[in-house]
Design a protein around this motif. Structure first.
Motif, PDB file in Angstrom:
ATOM      1  N   GLN A 155     -39.031 -10.264   4.326  1.00  0.00           N
ATOM      2  CA  GLN A 155     -38.624 -10.263   5.796  1.00  0.00           C
ATOM      3  C   GLN A 155     -37.153 -10.574   6.123  1.00  0.00           C
ATOM      4  N   HIS A 156     -36.282 -11.189   5.180  1.00  0.00           N
ATOM      5  CA  HIS A 156     -34.937 -11.645   5.452  1.00  0.00           C
ATOM      6  C   HIS A 156     -34.184 -10.308   5.470  1.00  0.00           C
ATOM      7  N   LEU A 157     -34.700  -9.286   5.008  1.00  0.00           N
ATOM      8  CA  LEU A 157     -33.745  -7.947   5.235  1.00  0.00           C
ATOM      9  C   LEU A 157     -34.410  -6.869   5.832  1.00  0.00           C
ATOM     10  N   PRO A 158     -33.779  -5.921   6.418  1.00  0.00           N
ATOM     11  CA  PRO A 158     -34.030  -4.970   7.277  1.00  0.00           C
ATOM     12  C   PRO A 158     -35.119  -4.109   6.418  1.00  0.00           C
ATOM     13  N   ALA A 159     -36.199  -3.548   7.209  1.00  0.00           N
ATOM     14  CA  ALA A 159     -37.456  -2.734   6.514  1.00  0.00           C
ATOM     15  C   ALA A 159     -36.812  -1.397   6.700  1.00  0.00           C
ATOM     16  N   GLY A 184     -51.001   3.120  -2.941  1.00  0.00           N
ATOM     17  CA  GLY A 184     -50.221   3.977  -1.893  1.00  0.00           C
ATOM     18  C   GLY A 184     -49.585   3.173  -0.746  1.00  0.00           C
ATOM     19  N   PRO A 185     -50.363   2.393   0.160  1.00  0.00           N
ATOM     20  CA  PRO A 185     -49.689   1.751   1.380  1.00  0.00           C
ATOM     21  C   PRO A 185     -48.833   0.508   0.636  1.00  0.00           C
ATOM     22  N   TYR A 186     -48.551   0.270  -0.500  1.00  0.00           N
ATOM     23  CA  TYR A 186     -48.038  -1.085  -0.793  1.00  0.00           C
ATOM     24  C   TYR A 186     -46.499  -1.206  -0.301  1.00  0.00           C
ATOM     25  N   TYR A 187     -45.761  -0.081  -0.518  1.00  0.00           N
ATOM     26  CA  TYR A 187     -44.474  -0.084   0.094  1.00  0.00           C
ATOM     27  C   TYR A 187     -44.498  -0.483   1.477  1.00  0.00           C
ATOM     28  N   GLU A 188     -45.357  -0.076   2.357  1.00  0.00           N
ATOM     29  CA  GLU A 188     -45.367  -0.177   3.870  1.00  0.00           C
ATOM     30  C   GLU A 188     -45.384  -1.922   4.136  1.00  0.00           C
ATOM     31  N   SER A 196     -45.530  -4.349   1.806  1.00  0.00           N
ATOM     32  CA  SER A 196     -44.877  -5.241   1.078  1.00  0.00           C
ATOM     33  C   SER A 196     -43.500  -5.808   1.826  1.00  0.00           C
ATOM     34  N   HIS A 197     -43.291  -5.316   3.182  1.00  0.00           N
ATOM     35  CA  HIS A 197     -42.220  -5.674   3.727  1.00  0.00           C
ATOM     36  C   HIS A 197     -42.550  -6.998   4.224  1.00  0.00           C
ATOM     37  N   HIS A 214     -38.480 -10.287  -2.569  1.00  0.00           N
ATOM     38  CA  HIS A 214     -38.890  -9.795  -3.882  1.00  0.00           C
ATOM     39  C   HIS A 214     -38.038  -8.556  -4.387  1.00  0.00           C
ATOM     40  N   THR A 215     -38.000  -8.166  -5.701  1.00  0.00           N
ATOM     41  CA  THR A 215     -37.140  -7.141  -5.926  1.00  0.00           C
ATOM     42  C   THR A 215     -38.231  -6.216  -6.197  1.00  0.00           C
TER      43      THR A 215
END
Ligand SMILES: Cc1ncc(C[n+]2csc(CCOP(=O)(O)OP(=O)(O)O)c2C)c(N)n1
Ligand SMILES: [Mg+2]
Length: 516
Positions: free
Chosen positions: A243-247, A366-370, A372-373, A378-379
């Motif tokens: 959350q500290h970074l742009p999605a 599948g939806p993890y990327y969306e 996980s913002h 995390h990396t």
């Protein structure tokens, strides 16, 4: 000092700390030198694909090459798929391939092969050592070549006599590694292009090293100043998230979705990214994912310092603002039978601050990327090269690179079986890795692709080639056999509880998530 000893001394002098290996007779002097010249940690992989995948994970996390030590052409060939992945990820790696003594090769002994031809497609630099007195220079050049942007594998074939012959004491210096910074003129040109295509008409597509925190924060400033959309490559080698970074939206996998993704734009500006192309050519399908009529411009190429380019552009736009941190409520742990959506939610809910997430989950996550913002910082490590069997080995390298961070691997059950031996290295080295195996007993993606190819009712052979059943594979027994404690779960509640437990405990663990 013999050639093997000066090689190890050269490696440590230039910052190499780890050697992932599966050695044989032609590497015995190098193996012995790892003891006589301290400073390099030797890590055994039980298959060369584990060795090279681990070096990829290590290089992605540290930005520095690990060394691999491999056994002639056949050993190297076993490691090629993951060196291919490392090449697409532009990961610095130095491969040492032990080989027959220079005078023995001509006799065509059993393990002789055209190793130089095997090395070429996955190496940014390669050489076969000619003499022990030159090996230090050879290795120094290899290390520098692996680090030159965009970065990649440098491969040195080391004949056995170059290891045992007298080599002297001198460590060759590291050649200079140039950093290509883009000119002020090009920054100015980019500023004009963004002004000409204001707002969402421009997609700023980030890739490679631009996906680190500095690049992302500079991109957020550019978006704040111009209103452009920010996007990431589909399968980033390394992306900082939280959350500290742009999605960043990522370019969708299937071509029809990707074309729609770029459809509203009139310009795509690349920063460290390749121009996006379809993973596969489909019948009547496009290769380029940027639609006809949408311009593609380059702010910085993969061989240039894209992060600095983004920062320079943000400055030129006069945009001082920093990205605003807007914390969202942590997601509630999911409930019910396991599917891709609630597995993703359970992982996000259990992710500790600073986790490294390796994603080879294919359709199971599948939806993890969306979602996980909303996870803590995390990396995220994905698979830009598309050759499966990278996830478990990559976790080994990432965990060795970052011993104070938890590694979470999201692993398809089919993909995991290419290099399942990596679990043994996790256990042996006591690595903090939580393996989540997405067990659906099929190559689900191939069933989807069959359907896309027009096969609506697959025959028995097509089904047989996409199913992992009869017998199905028991990941709990498999993991335990390699020394990794394991549990099986079939509900989201149980998955979340097991994840929380595994995250809290040191050492490796495996959770088999049985998809309904
Ligand atoms: C080295 C290599 N071999 C084969 C393939 C083709 N392939 C892509 S995905 C896949 C199956 C993945 O299965 P699994 O990990 O179980 O994920 P699922 O599709 O079930 O989500 C295969 C065989 C590949 N990409 N790379
Ligand atoms: Mg599967």
């Amino acid at each position: 000092m013999n050639g093997a000893e000066i090689l190890v001394r050269t490696a440590t002098a230039h910052g190499i700390e780890v050697c992932f290996t599966n050695p044989g007779t032609t590497e015995m002097h190098l193996v012995a030198a790892l003891d006589s010249q301290p400073g390099v940690r030797a890590v055994l992989g039980l298959f060369e694909g584990v060795v090279t995948g681990a070096a990829d994970g290590y290089g992605r996390m540290t930005g520095q090459p690990a060394m691999t030590l491999l056994h002639l052409g056949p050993g190297f060939a076993n490691g090629i798929a993951n060196l291919h992945n490392a090449r697409r990820a532009a990961t610095p790696i130095v491969n040492l391939i032990g080989h027959h003594a220079t005078w023995h090769r001509n006799f065509d002994p059993p393990l002789e092969s055209q190793v130089e031809l095997l090395a070429a497609p996955v190496s940014v630099w390669q050489r076969t050592c000619a003499h022990a007195t030159q090996v230090s220079r050879d290795l120094s050049e290899a290390i520098a070549a692996s680090l030159r942007l965009p970065g990649g594998s440098a491969t040195l074939v080391v004949p056995a006599d170059c290891q045992w012959d007298e080599a002297g004491e001198n460590v060759a210096p590291l050649p200079p590694i140039p950093v290509a910074r883009i000119s002020g003129d090009r920054v100015e040109l980019a500023r004009e292009l963004l002004a000409r295509h204001p707002g969402e008409r421009t997609v700023l597509l980030l890739g490679g090293r631009a996906l680190g925190e500095e690049g992302l924060l500079a991109a957020a400033r550019i978006a704040a100043a111009t209103g452009c959309r920010l996007a990431s490559e589909s399968f980033p080698a390394r992306l900082e998230r939280g959350q500290h970074l742009p999605a960043l939206q990522r370019v969708p996998y299937f071509p029809e979705q990707a074309l729609a993704f770029f459809g509203g734009a009139s310009q795509v500006v690349l920063a460290g990214a390749r121009e996006p192309v379809a993973f596969f050519g489909y019948r009547n399908g496009p290769s380029r994912l940027v639609p006809e009529g949408v311009a593609v411009e380059v702010l910085a190429g993969r061989d240039e310092d894209a992060t600095a380019a983004l920062e320079d552009l943000a400055e030129a736009l006069g945009e001082p603002s920093r990205f605003e941190h807007r914390p969202a409520a942590p997601p509630a742990p999911p409930r019910g039978a396991l599917d891709a959506a609630n597995i993703a939610a359970a992982v996000v809910a259990a992710q500790p601050e600073g986790a490294i997430v390796v994603d080879e989950g294919i359709t199971g996550i599948g939806p993890y990327y969306e979602v996980s913002h909303h996870a803590p910082a995390h990396t995220y490590l994905a698979l830009p090269g598309g050759a499966i069997g990278f996830g478990l080995p990559c976790s080994v390298g990432a965990a060795i690179a970052c011993p104070d961070r938890k590694v979470i691997v999201l692993e398809g059950d089919g993909s995991g079986l290419y290099t399942a031996q990596a679990l043994w290295t996790q256990a042996r080295e006591g690595l903090d890795v939580v393996n989540v195996v997405l067990r659906n007993d099929v190559y689900r993606i191939l069933q989807i692709e069959l359907h896309r190819a027009g096969v609506s009712r697959p025959g028995p052979q097509s089904l047989g080639l996409t199913e992992l059943s009869k017998p199905s594979i028991d990941w709990v027994s498999l993991a335990q056999g390699f020394g990794v404690p394991a549990r099986s779960v079939s509900t989201a509640e149980a998955l979340h509880a097991e994840l929380a437990r595994a995250v809290a405990e040191p050492g490796p663990a495996l959770i088999e998530a049985r998809i309904a």
